[in-house]
Design an enzyme around this catalytic site. Structure first.
Site, PDB file in Angstrom:
ATOM      1  CE1 TYR A   1       0.417   1.851   4.245  1.00  0.00           C
ATOM      2  CE2 TYR A   1       0.793  -0.503   4.533  1.00  0.00           C
ATOM      3  CZ  TYR A   1       0.902   0.795   5.003  1.00  0.00           C
ATOM      4  OH  TYR A   1       1.504   1.054   6.207  1.00  0.00           O
ATOM      5  CB  CYS A   2       1.538   4.066  -1.621  1.00  0.00           C
ATOM      6  SG  CYS A   2       0.424   4.163  -3.037  1.00  0.00           S
ATOM      7  CB  SER A   3      -0.903   8.209  -0.422  1.00  0.00           C
ATOM      8  OG  SER A   3       0.262   8.631   0.246  1.00  0.00           O
TER       9      SER A   3
ATOM     10  CB  ILE B   1      -2.499   4.661   4.336  1.00  0.00           C
ATOM     11  CG1 ILE B   1      -2.637   4.671   5.870  1.00  0.00           C
ATOM     12  CG2 ILE B   1      -2.061   5.998   3.781  1.00  0.00           C
ATOM     13  CD1 ILE B   1      -1.331   4.929   6.612  1.00  0.00           C
TER      14      ILE B   1
END
Length: 162
Positions: free
Chosen positions: A93-95, A122
């Site tokens: 995951y990232c932003s 996130i």
């Protein structure tokens, strides 16, 4: 009747937000990595990799996530942190799910077969009231939003950016 109208408005706004996020992800992603929803992730066990930068990770991250970064992502260093079982479930995951797709694709190219990209990253995790923690392991409302433009996608929590 009033309850039905309120329910309709909630479902409509959620659907509208989802469509806008789909449009954004379709613009940036190749969709060469399958998505996993935040609800599905919350109910499964997986190795979590955070493809954001260290400064973002330090503000908050998903519990037990390993920071692998993006700008200086090193696939060999990351492989050392992963299970030897190439079928292990891995969620990156990232932003929002853009940088994480690129990192996840590199793991697939290394032979991992059960790799997913967290849909909405996130931000979507926090928007759905799931917990994020700081570097001390304490629950926090803060989420690093990368920059002011991307911060509009975080609807819940305290926005942090430089």
């Amino acid at each position: 009747m009033k309850k039905i109208l309120i329910l309709f408005l909630i479902v409509s706004s959620t659907s509208f937000g989802q469509k806008k996020l789909d449009k954004l992800l379709n613009k940036w992603n190749k969709r060469n990595v399958p998505y996993i929803s935040v609800d599905s992730l919350a109910n499964t066990k997986a190795v979590l990799l955070d493809a954001r930068e260290t400064k973002e990770y330090k503000i908050s991250h998903l519990k037990n996530a390993i920071c692998v970064g993006y700008d200086y992502f090193d696939v060999n260093k990351t492989l050392e942190k992963l299970p030897e079982d190439k079928n292990a479930k891995i969620v990156v995951y990232c932003s929002l799910g853009i940088r994480s797709e690129i990192v996840a694709d590199k793991l697939i190219k290394e032979g991992y077969t059960n790799v997913y990209n967290l849909y909405g990253g996130i931000f979507e995790w926090k928007n759905n009231n799931f917990q994020v923690i700081d570097t001390l392991g304490n629950e926090t409302e803060k989420v690093h939003t990368f920059n002011k433009d991307w911060s509009k996608w975080l609807k819940k929590g305290k926005k942090v950016y430089e």
